[in-house]
Write a protein that holds these residues in place. Structure first.
Motif, PDB file in Angstrom:
ATOM      1  N   GLU A 263       8.998  -8.906   8.431  1.00 51.77           N
ATOM      2  CA  GLU A 263       9.496  -7.753   7.697  1.00 51.77           C
ATOM      3  C   GLU A 263       8.340  -6.803   7.396  1.00 51.77           C
ATOM      4  O   GLU A 263       8.478  -5.595   7.438  1.00 51.77           O
ATOM      5  N   PHE A 264       7.198  -7.399   7.125  1.00 54.59           N
ATOM      6  CA  PHE A 264       6.000  -6.599   6.907  1.00 54.59           C
ATOM      7  C   PHE A 264       5.159  -6.715   8.167  1.00 54.59           C
ATOM      8  O   PHE A 264       4.508  -7.720   8.400  1.00 54.59           O
ATOM      9  N   ASN A 265       5.231  -5.688   9.020  1.00 55.23           N
ATOM     10  CA  ASN A 265       4.661  -5.817  10.357  1.00 55.23           C
ATOM     11  C   ASN A 265       3.284  -5.166  10.440  1.00 55.23           C
ATOM     12  O   ASN A 265       3.139  -3.969  10.277  1.00 55.23           O
ATOM     13  N   LEU A 266       2.288  -5.999  10.706  1.00 55.12           N
ATOM     14  CA  LEU A 266       0.927  -5.469  10.822  1.00 55.12           C
ATOM     15  C   LEU A 266       0.652  -4.928  12.217  1.00 55.12           C
ATOM     16  O   LEU A 266      -0.386  -4.348  12.480  1.00 55.12           O
ATOM     17  N   TYR A 267       1.595  -5.159  13.152  1.00 55.19           N
ATOM     18  CA  TYR A 267       1.315  -4.834  14.554  1.00 55.19           C
ATOM     19  C   TYR A 267       1.823  -3.459  14.960  1.00 55.19           C
ATOM     20  O   TYR A 267       1.746  -3.098  16.112  1.00 55.19           O
ATOM     21  N   GLU A 268       2.344  -2.706  14.001  1.00 58.00           N
ATOM     22  CA  GLU A 268       2.801  -1.358  14.320  1.00 58.00           C
ATOM     23  C   GLU A 268       1.604  -0.436  14.481  1.00 58.00           C
ATOM     24  O   GLU A 268       0.635  -0.518  13.729  1.00 58.00           O
ATOM     25  N   GLU A 269       1.702   0.461  15.456  1.00 58.28           N
ATOM     26  CA  GLU A 269       0.628   1.424  15.698  1.00 58.28           C
ATOM     27  C   GLU A 269       0.505   2.365  14.505  1.00 58.28           C
ATOM     28  O   GLU A 269      -0.580   2.776  14.110  1.00 58.28           O
ATOM     29  N   TYR A 270       1.684   2.720  13.966  1.00 61.02           N
ATOM     30  CA  TYR A 270       1.736   3.690  12.890  1.00 61.02           C
ATOM     31  C   TYR A 270       1.407   2.983  11.575  1.00 61.02           C
ATOM     32  O   TYR A 270       1.805   1.856  11.364  1.00 61.02           O
ATOM     33  N   TRP A 271       0.693   3.638  10.724  1.00 60.19           N
ATOM     34  CA  TRP A 271       0.362   3.101   9.404  1.00 60.19           C
ATOM     35  C   TRP A 271      -0.479   1.836   9.514  1.00 60.19           C
ATOM     36  O   TRP A 271      -0.076   0.744   9.135  1.00 60.19           O
ATOM     37  N   LYS A 272      -1.658   2.014  10.081  1.00 62.07           N
ATOM     38  CA  LYS A 272      -2.581   0.884  10.217  1.00 62.07           C
ATOM     39  C   LYS A 272      -3.135   0.463   8.867  1.00 62.07           C
ATOM     40  O   LYS A 272      -3.314   1.294   7.981  1.00 62.07           O
ATOM     41  N   ILE A 273      -3.421  -0.811   8.749  1.00 62.90           N
ATOM     42  CA  ILE A 273      -4.109  -1.297   7.565  1.00 62.90           C
ATOM     43  C   ILE A 273      -5.570  -1.524   7.952  1.00 62.90           C
ATOM     44  O   ILE A 273      -5.864  -2.199   8.935  1.00 62.90           O
ATOM     45  N   TYR A 274      -6.460  -0.927   7.199  1.00 64.73           N
ATOM     46  CA  TYR A 274      -7.877  -0.993   7.511  1.00 64.73           C
ATOM     47  C   TYR A 274      -8.566  -1.999   6.607  1.00 64.73           C
ATOM     48  O   TYR A 274      -8.166  -2.206   5.472  1.00 64.73           O
ATOM     49  N   THR A 275      -9.608  -2.601   7.123  1.00 62.55           N
ATOM     50  CA  THR A 275     -10.402  -3.500   6.297  1.00 62.55           C
ATOM     51  C   THR A 275     -11.817  -3.522   6.807  1.00 62.55           C
ATOM     52  O   THR A 275     -12.099  -3.051   7.903  1.00 62.55           O
ATOM     53  N   LYS A 276     -12.713  -4.066   6.012  1.00 60.48           N
ATOM     54  CA  LYS A 276     -14.093  -4.203   6.455  1.00 60.48           C
ATOM     55  C   LYS A 276     -14.169  -5.440   7.330  1.00 60.48           C
ATOM     56  O   LYS A 276     -13.894  -6.540   6.869  1.00 60.48           O
ATOM     57  N   SER A 277     -14.521  -5.261   8.590  1.00 61.47           N
ATOM     58  CA  SER A 277     -14.619  -6.411   9.492  1.00 61.47           C
ATOM     59  C   SER A 277     -16.082  -6.745   9.716  1.00 61.47           C
ATOM     60  O   SER A 277     -16.820  -5.939  10.261  1.00 61.47           O
ATOM     61  N   GLU A 278     -16.463  -7.902   9.275  1.00 56.84           N
ATOM     62  CA  GLU A 278     -17.857  -8.289   9.492  1.00 56.84           C
ATOM     63  C   GLU A 278     -17.989  -9.136  10.741  1.00 56.84           C
ATOM     64  O   GLU A 278     -19.028  -9.203  11.361  1.00 56.84           O
TER      65      GLU A 278
END
Lengths: 423, 372
Positions: A263-278
């Motif tokens: 229901e909460f889809n992280l794989y959509e191109e639109y509305w990306k969720i950003y994070t600090k990737s180390e």
């Protein structure tokens, strides 16, 4: 002249004590979520995706992890010449120095910060919800209705409504009354803790109520605005929104990500969720590994079996180990031939060989049954669990534990094992 | 650091077959989450070189996209930065880069305006870790005019696509042959050079006067008896990926724990552009053995002894064996792929079968993709 139409103030200072040992060393918004994210990534990403490029983050409780994570806001594109992200801790003043004593008090203490951007509207957010929301649409709604205070609400099942702040509206969505956790709710529109204020209205209310101890939005500021005749509107949001304030809701929200089409889809191109990737390298699966219905972060090495789990970045899962229904956060190492059932393992944990977590009878937790329940085993960050021990359900472990801490290599269901002061 | 960096990233060659149609070799994806040039760029930043120029010419779209910000390698600094030079038409020049030396010549102002005394030149198609400071120290100690980084290749390795060198006992290079038909030695040049900046400017200007355009042929080989050219031998992991075979093998070597450990866990790190992709997802039916999977992938099928790059989708009942799946590939259900390199952004129809017989097959499938 500096001018921002709307700026956001993100409340990230709370401990979130219902997350137990997960927040014993970090603030709730900095807790890992969904394999590679932290909870605060969701409101921050929403801000930049909505075109809000000025965000003040109010910190107080254990801010180190939060500060390092946010930095100057590069991952969210919030490193701006004017605006961008600013971390706002409590500070000493010439007259009355105080901590942030309430949500609105924290905002009050930063009037000067907001003033410097000359805003028309101020968006108040909290750093402990998982959702994707376009604040610009909410602002459009606010403007269209000539609202002075707009509260984002979402319909909840009537039987759960008594856990929330409930808004009662007329047919135009104008709020006529509101009740905090009512016993007999008259509406099912629950406040999501997201507000848009006209800057003038907010400033006036904060100054008028400045002397109020523990100044809070829901208890003091919004009632004040209402009493003074400011038009209040409810903006209805029907998308996915999850409060991850308790261990069981935190566990559920993570598990929902592994559905085929969540229901909460992280794989959509639109509305990306950003994070600090180390950590950037890919994840490795050995010849003996098995993985099903799971999401796994970068740089993780899997030599064992993983089912229905959310695994973070840089994790190692040893040979012969079976992980089920669990959440494992970044940089944790699990030895060979372990068995993990419904466990939440925080960051940088070391688990030895032949360890069994979440076995045995159900039993209520002895110290905090309202926090540690649903059979979940919770292990705090930087903990160590020695080789060969078994751990029951509804248990909690934190700190560097040794074999001697486990009677007959066993920690019974419902037990709490917290070793303080050993780093 | 007392040097500026130059990365030669213009190249393309027929040994890459169809893979080079899409991009310069330096932009080839490596090890799931990286591109070839990341290794050289990371080496530069880890050696504290602050100012780096990348010369690019052949199909640079992918590369430019990758280098869209210098911040990933920490080059976005007031002192220094990342400069990408593509050929441009000017009042007195309308040529493409006619060779590596010409590329430097056409941008000689970059070198002339720098103040660092030395230059590190490296090609962007090597996979390795190297502290260029050590090469520079050696260069100074040997009082060399040019130092060339060299490596002894295993006897089994065919070196005919490299430059081969022969050194005397004090490591001065006596013979330098470019792409020899019959190699006399197994010592090759890694395409990494250190020299004084003034010296380079002088040599490049001389080259241009004589209508010579190639750094190796017209500078190194030609000057080997006149200038003091020394070899600096490295023994650590180093691979050049500029042929399909080497590209495939290099990627597959990342399945070995010692190689991953060397690059990803030991200091210093290798950096790449951050793509903000979600974690990889494994649904029911996923079955993964001895493989690398990158972020943003969704896997529903079997993957064995393979490297899957970012954001790929592998459908139900698929079997992927001993293959490389590049970025953003969609593989329909019931597909069988073995001994292949699947080109990036490919869309493979359900029920397809691709098998490389005897050699690695390059799969380029441009079907329409319907995104739900």
């Amino acid at each position: 002249m500096i001018k921002k139409e709307m700026i956001a103030m993100l409340l990230a200072g709370g401990q979130g004590s219902r997350l137990g040992v997960l927040t014993s060393k970090v603030a709730k918004p900095a807790v890992a979520f969904g394999g590679k994210y932290r909870i605060i990534d969701f409101p921050l990403s929403n801000c930049i995706n909505s075109g809000v490029d000025t965000v003040g983050v109010l910190t107080q409780y254990q801010p180190l992890r939060l500060n390092t994570h946010i930095g100057i806001g590069i991952p969210w594109d919030l490193d701006r010449n004017i605006g961008g992200v600013t971390v706002l801790p409590p500070y000493e003043k010439s007259s009355n120095s105080e901590w942030y004593t309430g949500t609105a008090n924290a905002i009050y203490q930063n009037l000067e910060y907001m003033e410097s951007f000359n805003p028309d509207y101020v968006l108040i957010l909290s750093g402990d919800h998982i959702y994707k929301m376009d604040y610009e649409q909410m602002l459009d709604f606010h403007k269209e209705n000539g609202s002075e205070v707009t509260i984002a609400v979402m319909p909840v099942p009537m039987e759960e409504a008594s856990r929330f702040g409930i808004m009662i509206t007329d047919e135009n969505k104008r709020i006529t009354e509101f009740e905090e956790k009512p016993e007999h709710p008259r509406s099912n529109l629950a406040s999501m803790g997201i507000y848009i204020f006209n800057w003038k209205t907010l400033k006036e209310a904060l100054i008028a109520k400045a002397e109020q101890p523990a100044l809070d939005f829901g208890k003091h500021v919004i009632p004040y605005c209402h009493e003074n005749g400011a038009p209040l509107f409810a903006y209805e949001f029907t998308g996915y929104w999850k409060d991850v304030g308790t261990l069981s809701s935190y566990w559920e929200a993570n598990m929902e990500l592994i559905d085929i089409v969540p229901e909460f889809n992280l794989y959509e191109e639109y509305w990306k969720i950003y994070t600090k990737s180390e950590i950037q390298p890919p994840q490795y699966f050995s010849g003996d590994s098995v993985v099903e219905r799971s999401i796994i972060g970068e740089g993780t090495d899997i030599y064992g079996e993983v089912y229905n789990s959310v695994i973070g970045c840089g994790v190692t899962i040893g040979k012969g180990t079976v992980v089920r229904d669990s959440i494992i956060m970044n940089q944790t190492r699990i030895g060979d031939n372990c068995e993990l059932n419904k466990a939440i393992i925080a960051e940088n944990v070391e688990i030895g060989k032949n360890v069994k977590l979440g076995v045995g009878e159900e039993a209520e937790n002895e110290t905090a049954p309202h926090i540690y329940n649903q059979g979940i085993v919770t292990v705090g960050e930087k903990s160590v669990i020695p080789d060969g021990v078994s751990v029951g359900k509804n248990t909690v472990i934190s700190g560097i534990t040794k074999a001697a801490d486990y009677e007959n290599c066993y920690l019974a269901s419902g037990k709490t094992l917290i070793k303080e002061g050993e780093e | 650091m007392r040097a500026v960096g130059i990365i030669l990233a213009g190249g393309n060659n027929h040994r890459m077959k169809e893979l080079s149609q899409k991009r310069a070799i330096c932009a080839m994806p490596i090890a799931g989450s990286y591109r070839s040039i990341d290794f050289t760029l990371s080496n530069m930043t880890n050696s504290h070189i602050q100012k780096v120029a990348v010369f690019t010419q052949y199909n640079a779209r992918s590369l430019n996209e990758h280098l869209n910000s210098s911040k990933w390698w920490d080059f976005g600094r007031k002192q220094g930065g990342l400069y990408v030079f593509t050929p441009v038409v000017t009042a007195d020049n309308s040529n493409w880069y006619r060779g590596t030396a010409d590329a430097i010549y056409q941008n000689l102002d970059f070198l002339k305006k720098s103040h660092e005394p030395y230059v590190v030149i490296a090609s962007g198609d090597g996979v390795y870790k190297l502290d260029y400071n050590k090469v520079l120290e050696y260069h100074i100690e040997k009082k060399a005019d040019i130092t060339v980084v060299c490596r002894d290749m295993e006897a089994s390795q065919n070196v005919e696509r490299f430059g081969t060198v022969r050194m005397n006992e004090e490591h001065r290079i006596e013979e330098f042959e470019e792409k020899p038909l019959q190699a006399k030695t197994q010592t090759i040049s890694c395409g990494i050079y250190v020299m004084r900046r003034r010296q380079l400017i002088e040599m490049i200007e001389k080259c241009a006067e004589e209508d010579r355009y190639d750094l190796v042929r017209d500078v190194l080989v030609r000057y080997k008896d006149v200038k003091r050219i020394f070899g600096y031998k490295i023994k650590d992991y180093w691979r050049n990926i500029a042929s399909v075979e080497d590209y495939f093998n290099t990627n597959m070597e990342f399945l070995k724990p010692e190689v991953r450990d060397y690059f990803f866990k030991q200091y210093p790190d290798v950096y790449s552009k951050v793509d903000d992709l979600p974690p990889a997802k494994y649904n029911v039916g996923a079955n993964i053995k001895n493989s690398l999977i990158s972020s943003g992938c969704i896997v529903n099928g079997t993957v064995e002894n393979s490297v899957v790059f970012k954001k790929s989708y592998i459908g139900n009942n698929c079997v992927i064996k001993n293959s490389i799946i590049l970025n953003d590939v969609y593989i329909g259900d019931n597909t069988y792929i073995e001994n292949c390199i699947v080109e990036s952004r490919d869309t493979i129809k359900a029920n397809s079968r691709f098998v490389g017989e005897g050699e690695i097959k390059i799969v380029v499938e441009r079907n329409e993709r319907y995104v739900i």
